[in-house]
Design an enzyme around this catalytic site. Sequence first.
Site, short mmCIF file in Angstrom:
data_model
loop_
_atom_site.label_atom_id
_atom_site.label_comp_id
_atom_site.label_asym_id
_atom_site.label_seq_id
_atom_site.Cartn_x
_atom_site.Cartn_y
_atom_site.Cartn_z
N TYR A 1 24.94 98.43 55.41
CA TYR A 1 25.80 97.76 54.75
C TYR A 1 27.02 98.20 54.61
O TYR A 1 27.82 98.73 55.07
CB TYR A 1 25.03 98.53 53.65
CG TYR A 1 23.85 97.97 53.32
CD1 TYR A 1 23.37 97.08 52.72
CD2 TYR A 1 22.45 99.11 54.33
CE1 TYR A 1 21.55 96.91 53.10
CE2 TYR A 1 21.60 98.34 54.12
CZ TYR A 1 20.90 97.44 53.64
OH TYR A 1 19.82 97.41 53.94
N GLU B 1 25.52 94.00 56.08
CA GLU B 1 24.78 93.81 55.31
C GLU B 1 25.65 93.69 54.53
O GLU B 1 25.98 94.68 53.76
CB GLU B 1 23.65 94.33 55.38
CG GLU B 1 22.66 93.89 56.44
CD GLU B 1 21.11 94.88 55.38
OE1 GLU B 1 20.11 94.51 54.58
OE2 GLU B 1 20.95 95.62 56.23
N SER C 1 16.78 91.18 46.27
CA SER C 1 15.22 91.53 47.19
C SER C 1 15.07 90.98 46.51
O SER C 1 15.02 89.02 45.86
CB SER C 1 15.08 92.38 46.21
OG SER C 1 13.13 93.20 46.50
N HIS D 1 16.91 89.09 59.06
CA HIS D 1 16.57 90.41 58.06
C HIS D 1 14.77 90.65 58.14
O HIS D 1 14.68 91.14 57.32
CB HIS D 1 16.98 90.84 57.26
CG HIS D 1 17.48 91.59 57.02
ND1 HIS D 1 18.04 92.84 58.11
CD2 HIS D 1 17.57 92.89 56.12
CE1 HIS D 1 18.04 94.22 57.07
NE2 HIS D 1 17.49 94.08 56.09
N HIS E 1 16.25 89.36 51.02
CA HIS E 1 15.83 89.75 51.68
C HIS E 1 14.47 89.74 52.60
O HIS E 1 13.30 88.50 52.22
CB HIS E 1 15.67 91.69 51.56
CG HIS E 1 16.63 92.01 51.98
ND1 HIS E 1 18.51 92.59 51.23
CD2 HIS E 1 16.56 93.48 52.95
CE1 HIS E 1 18.78 93.57 52.18
NE2 HIS E 1 17.78 94.32 52.73
#
Length: 793
Positions: free
Chosen positions: A598, A557, A368, A129, A251
């Site tokens: 997602y 995801e 994140s 990713h 991420h």
Amino acid sequence: MFSLFLRFVARPTKTMWLWSFLACLVLSSGRTVSTSTYLIGLGSYDITGPAADVNMMGYANTEQTTSGVHFRLRARTFIVAEPQGNRVVFVNLDACMGSQLVTIKVLERLKARYGDLYNEQNVAISGTHTHAGPGGYLQYVVYLVTSLGFVRQSFDVIVDGIEKSILQAHENLRPGSIFLRQSSIAMLIIHHDFTGELLDAGVNRSPSAYLNNPETERRKYNYNVDKEMTLLKFVDDEWGPIGSFNWFATHGTSMSRTNSLISGGNKGAAARFMEDWYEKTSFENDFGGLNPEKPGVVRIPRRVSSIIPDVHENRKQLTELASSFQSSPGKPTTKISSIARRVRSALRQADRPQFVSAFCQTNVGDVSPNVLGAFCIDTGLPCDFNHSTCNGKNELCYGHGPGYPDEFESTRIIGERQFRKAVEIFNTASEQLKGKVGYKHTYVDFCNLDVTIPKAGGGYETVKTCPAAMGFAFAAGTTDGPGAFDFTQGDDKGNAFWKLVRNILKTPNEEQIKCQHPKPILLDTGEMKEPYDWAPSVLPVQILQIGQLVILSVPGEFTTMAGRRLRDAVKTALISGSNGEFNSNVVIAGLTNTYSQYVTTFEEYQVQRYEGASTLYGPHTLDAYIQEFRKLAAALLGGQAVEAGPQPPDLLDKQISLLTPVIVDTTPLGVNFGDVKIDVPSNSTFKRRNTVTVTFWTACPRNDLMTEGTYALVEILQGEDEWIPAYDDDDFCLRFKWSRPAKLSPQSYAAIEWRVPDSAVSGVYRIRHFGASKVFFGSIRHFTGSSSAFVVA
């Protein structure tokens, strides 16, 4: 191997302590005593795509096109086989995600080479990713809009690299063992003096959605993200450790939406750090570092200058020596020359298996790497909690990484945190995997799937998934990369203007609107078929088993809580179906085999932040996955066959590409390709942490991707006239930046920046460039050039 050691000498004391500590840990890793249970093989191959003009995959920012290389991308593979039975293949790509079309074409090549040995059942292809790789390699329209359609060069290099990495792993199959360990990255504590600082590598970027999950469920967990890293350590019976693969959720957005250099992001950086660390440590163990008194030291490592023993006393002599090497004019060379000069060339590591380390992705949906939090760029205040806006504007809200405002530093830090934890687990992994190798796979049409779920008052009810659609909050982006216009996260209403725009493309019918509720539909992608399918409907679901480890290959995801529910459901099914005998470790491999955006929980979906708006198949998408994976788990335990399901389309022949090809490359009159445009200052001396920059006249990097080679090279003088490769464009410290003087100009420049690392040894250096130019009639001509020499002291 020898060259890699030199990166780590001459470091300041603090860093030397870290590397000494890690080196001590690895001393025991080669002594793992085990009886081999499997055949194991690992492979790795370059998949770096076009470093010019191609839109990057991840942020959907039309202005973010490639213009150079931060460090290279790779496909890393492991194969585990029973000596006379089943086998599984897992490929980890430094790419944004897996691609259905890539998977189809890789499987076709494997079938042509190996028959039915490797197929859709036992091969998993997963992406890290990273948001800093070239796009254009997926087959559905919605993922190709910003890349101006399909980019054949991006696609081909990925397919080729996967095939070659699998081929390497297959040819490397040898008796060996696998060890497993899971550990929390939150427990990684390293100080300046090894006595203090809690490190972290991921935060929840949609905490308001997470809080909508039941409180009783949230209380089961200490954090609103998963902090566990699960690692496999591969140990060859003869050679000892040969690699590791781990899964951890964060991420690939340490590099921002304005970056234009190809980069593996934080996970690619972690893999590079760990592979270099192991080679460096192996050198120390085998040859005693630079100790000339230890038997067996017969060569001077490539990064040690043997000319002058004491730089401080002989700096003048070094400077005089450097001044005798002026920049060389650009000259023709062969295609293979950049491969031969590459620091990590396989030709120079043929004496032992290559160590392969992969940092894989898992349930990353709401996690994140920008761990300092999200702040408004105009006021510096925290963004609105529920909508991630600043005075109602999402464009001003950005997450800050630990190296803010330096995205390269943030990438290094998050990568290093994962790397350090991986080293710790690698050297303490002791649970040996034993038992069968197995797999189950099926294709499922998620567009109108009946899903049985528990009713609130007891009993069960049947609900349905929906054709794919994206909500208004999808266009708002995230704190890692906000969108534009007036879209905001948490929008469950939409607005009249954008609905009018939407209806030009496709007006969703009432059934679709009701099915997707409370998502206000911005793009009804599942029902958009012109010029071909905009979004996938048929998705692969897959389970791989290696002893007591089960890998769930998911094509999207999953958010933190969605991943927890899926793992728990599968583990419960495995345990109950085996009367408690199957006590498995379950890990999710995200973004695998294809991509469908997602997956949130039902409760998170109601909030309609970015992740919920990007959950394509409606509020019951997670329940559908859980249902289908339970079926696979039961079949895995019972040994039953699973129906193949409807086949996904192969849309290669329908692809459209609007990317302008390279027509011709030119230089000014009297200038050769490879000539230096801006040289280092004469008689220059640089210190560690200084930046050395040289600019060359070059050509478009799309003429040759330099696969397994390099565009940029730092060489060190060995003896009086031998230049030895020291760093290349697969090193974190070296950046290759390509540019044109004007948008349509056939002329271009290559600026090569070397940030002299703390590990660089003192000596005489120069910077070298490799490229390939195109003439009007299409032939490609390779060239090279080098800078004047300079001193690092």
